[in-house]
Design a protein around this motif. Structure first.
Motif, short mmCIF file in Angstrom:
data_model
loop_
_atom_site.label_atom_id
_atom_site.label_comp_id
_atom_site.label_asym_id
_atom_site.label_seq_id
_atom_site.Cartn_x
_atom_site.Cartn_y
_atom_site.Cartn_z
N ARG A 99 11.84 4.00 -1.38
CA ARG A 99 13.17 4.51 -1.71
C ARG A 99 13.11 5.91 -2.30
O ARG A 99 14.13 6.59 -2.42
CB ARG A 99 13.83 3.58 -2.73
CG ARG A 99 14.18 2.20 -2.20
CD ARG A 99 14.70 1.32 -3.33
NE ARG A 99 15.21 0.04 -2.84
CZ ARG A 99 15.56 -0.96 -3.62
NH1 ARG A 99 15.49 -0.82 -4.94
NH2 ARG A 99 16.02 -2.09 -3.11
N ALA A 100 11.93 6.34 -2.69
CA ALA A 100 11.79 7.63 -3.36
C ALA A 100 12.17 8.77 -2.41
O ALA A 100 12.06 8.65 -1.18
CB ALA A 100 10.36 7.81 -3.84
N ASP A 101 12.60 9.87 -3.02
CA ASP A 101 12.96 11.05 -2.23
C ASP A 101 11.74 11.92 -1.93
O ASP A 101 11.69 12.59 -0.90
CB ASP A 101 14.00 11.87 -2.98
CG ASP A 101 15.25 11.07 -3.26
OD1 ASP A 101 15.95 10.72 -2.29
OD2 ASP A 101 15.51 10.75 -4.44
N ALA A 107 14.44 13.33 -12.61
CA ALA A 107 13.70 12.53 -11.64
C ALA A 107 12.97 11.39 -12.35
O ALA A 107 12.50 11.55 -13.49
CB ALA A 107 12.69 13.39 -10.88
N ASP A 108 12.90 10.25 -11.69
CA ASP A 108 12.10 9.11 -12.16
C ASP A 108 10.81 9.09 -11.36
O ASP A 108 10.83 9.03 -10.12
CB ASP A 108 12.86 7.80 -11.96
CG ASP A 108 14.09 7.70 -12.86
OD1 ASP A 108 14.00 8.14 -14.02
OD2 ASP A 108 15.14 7.21 -12.39
N THR A 139 10.27 1.71 -13.54
CA THR A 139 10.73 2.57 -12.44
C THR A 139 10.31 2.06 -11.07
O THR A 139 10.58 2.71 -10.06
CB THR A 139 10.17 4.00 -12.63
OG1 THR A 139 8.74 3.94 -12.68
CG2 THR A 139 10.71 4.62 -13.90
N ALA A 141 13.09 1.39 -8.49
CA ALA A 141 13.79 2.61 -8.09
C ALA A 141 13.00 3.36 -7.02
O ALA A 141 13.57 4.03 -6.16
CB ALA A 141 14.01 3.51 -9.30
N ALA A 142 11.67 3.23 -7.05
CA ALA A 142 10.83 3.94 -6.11
C ALA A 142 10.57 3.15 -4.84
O ALA A 142 10.46 3.72 -3.75
CB ALA A 142 9.50 4.30 -6.76
N TYR A 148 5.62 8.36 -6.74
CA TYR A 148 6.92 8.35 -6.08
C TYR A 148 7.95 9.00 -7.00
O TYR A 148 8.03 8.67 -8.19
CB TYR A 148 7.35 6.92 -5.76
CG TYR A 148 6.40 6.23 -4.80
CD1 TYR A 148 6.49 6.43 -3.43
CD2 TYR A 148 5.42 5.36 -5.26
CE1 TYR A 148 5.63 5.80 -2.55
CE2 TYR A 148 4.55 4.72 -4.40
CZ TYR A 148 4.66 4.94 -3.04
OH TYR A 148 3.80 4.32 -2.17
N LYS A 172 11.93 9.72 -7.52
CA LYS A 172 13.29 9.36 -7.16
C LYS A 172 14.27 10.22 -7.95
O LYS A 172 14.23 10.25 -9.18
CB LYS A 172 13.55 7.88 -7.46
CG LYS A 172 14.97 7.41 -7.15
CD LYS A 172 15.26 7.45 -5.65
CE LYS A 172 16.64 6.88 -5.36
NZ LYS A 172 16.98 6.96 -3.91
N ARG A 211 17.68 11.41 -9.65
CA ARG A 211 18.84 10.78 -10.27
C ARG A 211 20.11 11.36 -9.67
O ARG A 211 20.10 12.48 -9.14
CB ARG A 211 18.81 11.00 -11.79
CG ARG A 211 17.60 10.34 -12.47
CD ARG A 211 17.47 10.79 -13.90
NE ARG A 211 16.21 10.33 -14.49
CZ ARG A 211 15.67 10.82 -15.59
NH1 ARG A 211 16.29 11.82 -16.24
NH2 ARG A 211 14.53 10.34 -16.04
N LYS A 237 10.05 12.27 1.80
CA LYS A 237 9.76 10.97 2.41
C LYS A 237 9.68 11.10 3.93
O LYS A 237 8.82 10.49 4.58
CB LYS A 237 10.82 9.95 2.00
CG LYS A 237 10.64 8.61 2.68
CD LYS A 237 11.80 7.67 2.41
CE LYS A 237 11.67 6.40 3.25
NZ LYS A 237 12.79 5.46 3.02
#
Length: 823
Positions: free
Chosen positions: A514-516, A541-542, A573, A576-577, A651, A653, A655, A681
């Motif tokens: 899911r991470a960017d 960012a996470d 986290t 989220a990743a 990773y 992600k 916000r 990604k």
């Protein structure tokens, strides 16, 4: 009848030329591949490199041993524990060696070591001097003396001055002062000594007891004293060498399996074709009183004579191809470059025996067919082609097809992941090709009629004669198309399957992300701790670092120690990743004393499991989540269980509302000088798929290159045999007024039509194989494209067309007008 068989071979040698060449090539190929396999197994390991100059090396016993009710079970540790520091004091004169990640920023892959360890290889100075201060280093390449460079270690990036260049060793090395190396890596990896091994073992006898009194998980209580070739176990390329051996063994094993299959397929087809050409001869023998048994004995005698001579020739010349095959596999990175060709005669003996066995098996059906000719049917058998499909052929072809389809259904229903394994899929490919080959005469008439439809619009007799010849002799057409079927079907199915499985594996790897952004190390060492802290400080960012580690469990009734992969993550986290499929429980409860495991662990929710971590330390963790079957990870633990291992990826992600440009700039700034890169990604997914496809395709091309060299020659042999069988017919065309150009056009058109029939049959086999594979893969990653790499497949088809035309036209160009013999 053996005398008659020998006389027949001498007078009708051209009918047996194709069989002889096919058997000789099959035996040669099996002998060569067997010799390559023997070379891979028997070649000695490379001589010690890292400790070539140190006669004795003391290292920790890096194995985890656990007692059970049957005794003891052990497995190699994932993370080294090191030697007790007091051992160095007990062994005067020992060189304390530490090997740890250290690489020049942007430089080649390297390790760090203390300068005193340079003498173990040895790696003397080629220029400059030894490091005297903690900010000085000696390198084996990648920098010049006097320059200030950044070196990335597990702690982070720091500036050092290069004061010397050392000779190249087994790998690039950054040498620090002994004190600085101890600060960067406190663990002692080895002690190198120049003393008799007996003295070292005697000194260690007392030290093991002392070390055991105050043992900690980070220090090994057992040591090993290595001498001679055993020192090579510590070389950096040891695992790569074993992997290269395994690659070579796998590729050669697959190629050998296909070689045996193709040999049986082609030789059986060639024998059947040769026997089919001699119906007149068998009919006349039956007419003058020969029994069916005598005719079969004659055919068997011919086969054995041909098999003995052809197999002996192939077994003799096959080993000559060992070195070229090894060189080619080495150039593709599929085999070690240092393998020594074996001189064993065993592969040649096996190839000889296999060749004879293949010939006997291949002639069984043909001999029975020859023996069934009845005296009263002699003239009819001499003029008309026998029935294309016998009951035995229907049963054999239908059975093979049913077995292949059933195997594909079982894989799709019960073990879809097993379909991605070549050892599971390739036998199905063989069954499908054999089944289509046996059932080919059924399809020859409709396929030929369909392919000949465009010809009916052309003027002249050729439009009628070309398809009529193929349809009237369906068995001969099927036999001639058989090598095309094998050649094209192997290329299309294997390359297509490799592309599909690669796409599936890439999808299962990338879909859960899911991470960017992903931050990845450019080398195998991992992300250093300084970089990870910088990433966590990126605003908006996470960041979720993921560290690959291992866990050990007692399974099999508590008798076997099993090493299982695990991912050490930050639970806060993680979701989220990554999208982690959970069958039961919750990842929110993941803490230092809990664990999330896949269903393959066969544990229940809430169960407490005793396990051992990567460094050998024991822990008892509670199961708080069960991962679904399609989870990419086998288990998740917290970062507290990672120990000295570095993150393999991070990773990132974003916000909501955060500027993508700002985060991307911050990531580039953070990774600069740390041998890492930040990618989106989408870019990472493309790179991962391309890298996997490239490695898989190389392996398949290596196998196909070996196989196609055989099947293409078999194609030429079969067409040449067919050309001799049609000489009288073409002579008759000349007597009827056909010009040389018209005869050659007819011959060319028929050759192209036969190859086209083979391509269509290959397409049927390929479609069945890939559809069966798709049914299994779709359950792993959803819809996957049925992708056949058309460029190499088209090249194989074009080669078949060119060779077919040449093999048919050259003999026909010498045909003159001759009388057509009467029945």
């Amino acid at each position: 009848m053996l005398t008659i068989a020998w006389s027949t071979l001498r007078t009708r040698w051209l009918s047996f030329a194709g069989t002889f060449v096919a058997l000789a090539l099959g035996a040669a190929l099996m002998a060569a591949l067997g010799q390559v396999l023997t070379s891979s197994i028997s070649s000695p390991d490379r001589a010690p490199q890292r400790y070539a100059a140190a006669p004795v090396v003391v290292v920790p016993d890096e194995r985890l041993s656990v007692k059970n009710w049957l005794g003891e079970s052990s497995a190699p540790l994932a993370e080294p524990r090191g030697l007790a520091p007091e051992l160095a004091a007990r062994l005067p004169g020992a060189v304390v060696d530490r090997v740890f990640p250290a690489q020049l920023a942007g430089g080649p892959p390297a390790v760090g070591r203390p300068w005193s360890a340079a003498r173990t290889a040895p790696q003397p100075l080629s220029s400059g001097r030894a490091p005297a201060r903690d900010d000085e280093i000696v390198v084996t390449g990648g920098a010049q003396v006097g320059r200030r460079v950044h070196v990335v270690t597990a702690a982070g990036a720091q500036a050092y001055r290069v004061v010397g260049l050392a000779a190249a060793g087994p790998q690039h090395t950054v040498f620090f002062t002994d004190r600085r190396a101890a600060a960067l890596s406190p663990r002692i990896d080895a002690l190198a000594l120049w003393r008799p091994a007996a003295e070292v073992r005697a000194a260690l006898g007392a030290s093991e007891t002392a070390a055991g009194k105050a043992a900690t998980p980070a220090v090994s209580t057992k040591v090993k004293v290595l001498t001679g070739q055993e020192r090579a176990l510590l070389d950096p390329f040891r695992e790569a060498d074993e992997q290269a051996r395994n690659n070579a063994n796998t590729i050669v094993g697959i190629a050998a399996g296909f070689a045996a299959f193709i040999a049986i397929f082609v030789v059986s087809s060639t024998f059947a074709f040769a026997v089919g050409q001699r119906q007149r001869e068998f009919a006349l023998l039956r007419t003058i009183g020969a029994t069916a048994r005598q005719v079969r004995r004659m055919v068997y005698g011919e086969a054995i004579i041909v098999a003995l001579t052809a197999s002996a020739l192939g077994a003799l010349i096959g080993p000559l191809a060992t070195r070229p095959i090894l060189d080619r596999l080495s150039a593709l990175g599929m085999a070690p470059a240092w393998l020594v060709p074996s001189t064993s005669a065993a592969p040649s003996y096996v190839a000889f025996g296999t060749g004879v066995l293949v010939a006997v098996l291949g002639v069984i059906v043909a001999a029975r067919r020859a023996g069934r000719v009845r005296p009263a049917e002699a003239l009819r058998e001499a003029v008309l082609e026998p029935r294309a499909m016998t009951a035995g052929r229907w049963i054999a072809g239908g059975s093979l097809l049913a077995t292949a389809v059933a195997s594909m259904i079982v894989n799709a229903v019960s073990d879809p992941s097993g379909a991605t394994n070549n050892k599971t899929f390739m036998p199905i490919v063989m069954l499908l090709i054999a089944a289509v080959g046996l059932l080919a005469p059924v399809f020859v008439r409709p396929v030929t009629s369909l392919l000949a439809t465009p010809l009916r619009r052309l003027r002249g007799a050729g439009a009628l004669v070309v398809p009529a010849g193929a349809i009237a002799s369906t068995r001969r057409t099927a036999a001639t198309a058989a090598p095309v079927l094998v050649t094209v079907a192997l290329a299309a199915t294997l390359l297509g399957a490799a592309a599909m499985t690669d796409a599936t594996k890439a999808a299962t790897q990338t879909t859960p992300v899911r991470a960017d952004y992903l931050v990845l190390p450019t080398r195998a060492a991992g992300l250093d701790r300084q970089l990870v802290e910088s990433l966590r400080a990126v605003p908006g960012a996470d960041v979720t670092p993921v560290t690959s580690t291992s866990l050990y469990t007692l399974e099999g009734g508590g008798t076997q120690l099993i090493k299982r992969p695990a991912e050490a993550v930050n639970p806060a986290t993680l979701t989220a990743a990554l999208s982690v499929p959970v069958a039961a429980g919750s990842l929110a409860e993941l803490r230092d004393d809990t664990i999330a495991v896949s269903l393959t662990w066969e544990l229940s929710l809430g169960q407490r499991v005793k396990l051992w971590r990567a460094d050998g330390s024991q822990a008892t963790l509670k199961v708080v989540a069960l991962l679904d079957a399609d989870s990419t990870a086998d288990s998740y633990v917290t970062e507290a269980h990672a120990f000295s291992a570095l993150p393999s990826a991070a990773y990132v992600k974003l916000r909501p509302g955060v500027s993508t440009a700002d985060v991307q700039e911050a990531l580039e700034r953070a990774t600069r000088g740390h041998n890492a890169r930040a990618v989106t990604k989408a870019d990472w997914a493309v790179t991962a798929a391309d890298r996997r496809a490239s490695a898989s395709r190389l392996g398949m091309l290596a196998v196909l290159g070996i196989m196609l060299s055989y099947t293409v020659i078999a194609l030429v042999n079969t067409l040449l045999m067919a050309a001799s069988d049609r000489a009288a017919e073409r002579g008759g065309l000349r007597l009827l007024g056909a010009t040389t150009r018209q005869v050659l056009g007819y011959v060319m058109g028929e050759a192209l039509l036969v190859v086209a029939v083979g391509v269509v049959l290959a397409a049927v086999a390929t479609a069945l194989g890939l559809l069966g594979l798709y049914a299994a893969l779709v359950q792993l990653a959803g819809s996957v494209p049925i992708d056949v790499p058309w460029e190499p497949v088209t090249g194989v088809i074009a080669l078949c067309f060119v060779l077919a035309v040449l093999a048919a036209v050259l003999p026909a160009s010498r045909v003159r007008g001759v009388a057509i013999p009467r029945a």
